[in-house]
Design a protein around this motif. Structure first.
Motif, short mmCIF file in Angstrom:
data_model
loop_
_atom_site.label_atom_id
_atom_site.label_comp_id
_atom_site.label_asym_id
_atom_site.label_seq_id
_atom_site.Cartn_x
_atom_site.Cartn_y
_atom_site.Cartn_z
N LEU A 229 2.24 -7.47 2.86
CA LEU A 229 2.39 -7.81 3.91
C LEU A 229 1.16 -7.07 5.01
N SER A 230 1.78 -5.97 4.99
CA SER A 230 0.86 -4.51 5.11
C SER A 230 -0.48 -4.92 4.87
N TRP A 235 -6.71 -8.26 6.08
CA TRP A 235 -7.40 -9.61 4.87
C TRP A 235 -7.84 -10.97 6.60
N ILE A 236 -7.13 -11.21 7.38
CA ILE A 236 -7.24 -11.65 8.04
C ILE A 236 -8.59 -11.01 9.24
N GLY A 237 -8.59 -9.92 9.13
CA GLY A 237 -10.41 -9.20 9.74
C GLY A 237 -9.72 -9.26 10.74
N GLY A 238 -8.57 -7.96 10.88
CA GLY A 238 -7.76 -7.47 12.49
C GLY A 238 -8.50 -6.16 12.48
N TYR A 243 -7.48 0.73 7.64
CA TYR A 243 -6.75 0.34 7.58
C TYR A 243 -6.53 0.05 6.72
N GLY A 244 -7.03 -0.69 5.22
CA GLY A 244 -6.92 -1.72 4.92
C GLY A 244 -6.28 -0.71 2.93
N VAL A 245 -6.64 0.16 3.33
CA VAL A 245 -7.02 0.78 1.87
C VAL A 245 -5.86 2.07 2.24
N SER A 246 -5.69 2.47 2.82
CA SER A 246 -4.51 3.35 3.90
C SER A 246 -3.23 2.52 3.78
N ALA A 247 -3.24 1.32 3.51
CA ALA A 247 -1.96 0.14 3.35
C ALA A 247 -1.40 -0.09 1.81
N ALA A 292 -0.68 4.86 12.58
CA ALA A 292 -2.15 6.14 12.51
C ALA A 292 -3.44 5.48 11.67
N ALA A 293 -3.64 4.33 11.21
CA ALA A 293 -4.62 3.98 10.08
C ALA A 293 -5.06 2.78 10.71
N LEU A 294 -3.85 1.82 11.54
CA LEU A 294 -4.30 1.11 12.45
C LEU A 294 -5.12 1.50 13.84
N VAL A 295 -4.38 3.02 14.81
CA VAL A 295 -5.52 3.51 15.69
C VAL A 295 -6.62 3.60 14.86
#
Lengths: 302, 40
Positions: A229-230, A235-238, A243-247, A292-295
């Motif tokens: 989920l994280s 995956w959806i390109g958002g 972010y992906g690797v951090s998640a 924080a990774a998202l930002v």
């Protein structure tokens, strides 16, 4: 409702009103809301962005005040919460209730007028969800209280996003879902090492009602679900790879700590519950780091 | 007006009034800047 007898002589210190807003919880609310707002594709005026975050923080504070007003009796018998202003008798319950109502109503009104009524409506729903659905209805009745009640804490990034864009899209719903699925293992890890407190207060938390082993299995289940989920925002390109690797890394650590908690057998009464405490501590770091990774990802992309 | 005999109570009331004044002042300033931002 609480029946705490308060022979109040002294006026209530402003610090007790501040404590009523649960500032530590509010810091996570403000952070995730800010991340939702920054990660959104649209920009708003900095003053309006500040106002939106302020409204979310004040709304969360109002809901927390109403929560403490309603639960003063329960808080009084739990060691972790007995020192709060109401159970400690430092505040009149009516003052606490009115304070909560004023903060809640004021934050929704200001959000509506300054930012938009969609964000205000979601803020109002989140306050109602926490103060009424979770506090009054779910918490004293079902061991699934945390699962459904987790929705209350999942609203801030959604509101932050909607404040910036004015619309609900897939990304803020995924952010909502991440916090929703993060909440049960976070709270159940805490519930495992303060189980006796919840039992004493008559709160049907999972470890009290279903037992430790069932709780451990559920923690593991939610941690397993949280991993894919994280990564959905990527995956959806958002988001991008930052972010992906951090998640993936953060969620794998979360899962590893959950496995340690999940496979433990019934323990002696004087067990230090170290893995459970480590999972609880990591769960807080996890959410901060993930958002924080998202930002960071948004800043890199832009 | 009757004086509160406990000096500690006076101190608590003073600090609470101060926080209330700061909050109201901050709110007025915020509304001013919101108005400017919405007009811009």
């Amino acid at each position: 409702m609480n029946q705490i007898a308060t022979a109040l002589q002294a006026p209530t210190d402003w610090r007790d009103f501040y404590a009523l807003t649960k500032p530590k919880v509010m810091s996570l609310v403000v952070f995730t809301a800010l991340c939702g707002l920054i990660a959104a594709p649209d920009r708003i005026h900095p003053v309006l962005a500040f106002t939106a975050i302020l409204c979310i923080a004040v709304g969360a504070g109002g809901a927390a005040a109403l929560n403490q007003w309603w639960e003063a009796d329960i808080d009084a018998v739990m060691r972790r919460t007995a020192g709060r202003p109401l159970p400690a008798g430092r505040m009149n319950p009516v003052d606490a209730r009115d304070f909560g109502i004023v903060l809640s109503a004021g934050s929704v009104l200001l959000m509506g007028v300054a930012i938009g009524w969609l964000a205000a409506a979601i803020l109002a729903v989140s306050i109602f969800y926490y103060a009424v659905v979770y506090t009054v209805w779910l918490k004293p009745r079902t061991p699934q209280n945390i699962v459904i009640g987790g929705g209350a804490g999942a609203f801030p990034p959604l509101i932050g996003w909607v404040a910036a864009t004015g619309e609900i899209t897939a990304m803020p719903i995924v952010l909502f879902a991440i916090i929703f699925f993060w909440t049960p293992p976070h709270f159940w890890a805490l519930a495992l090492f303060v189980k006796s407190d919840y039992a004493k207060a008559g709160i049907p938390m999972m470890p009290v009602v279903a037992g430790e082993q069932a709780t451990r299995r559920q923690i593991l289940l939610y941690a397993v679900l949280l991993l894919p989920l994280s990564v959905v925002p990527w995956w959806i390109g958002g988001t991008g790879a930052v972010y992906g690797v951090s998640a993936i890394v953060l969620s794998l650590v979360f899962l590893a700590l959950s496995v340690r908690v999940g496979v433990r057998r019934p323990l002696s009464e004087d067990d230090a519950m170290k893995p459970e405490k480590q999972l609880f501590a990591w769960s807080i770091i996890y959410l901060f780091a993930l958002f924080a990774a998202l930002v960071a990802d948004r800043l890199v992309l832009s | 007006m009757a004086q509160d005999p406990n000096p500690d109570h006076d101190r608590i009331k003073r600090s609470r009034n101060m926080v209330m004044a700061l909050a109201l002042g901050g709110f007025v300033i915020l509304v001013y800047f919101i108005s400017i931002a919405k007009m811009g």
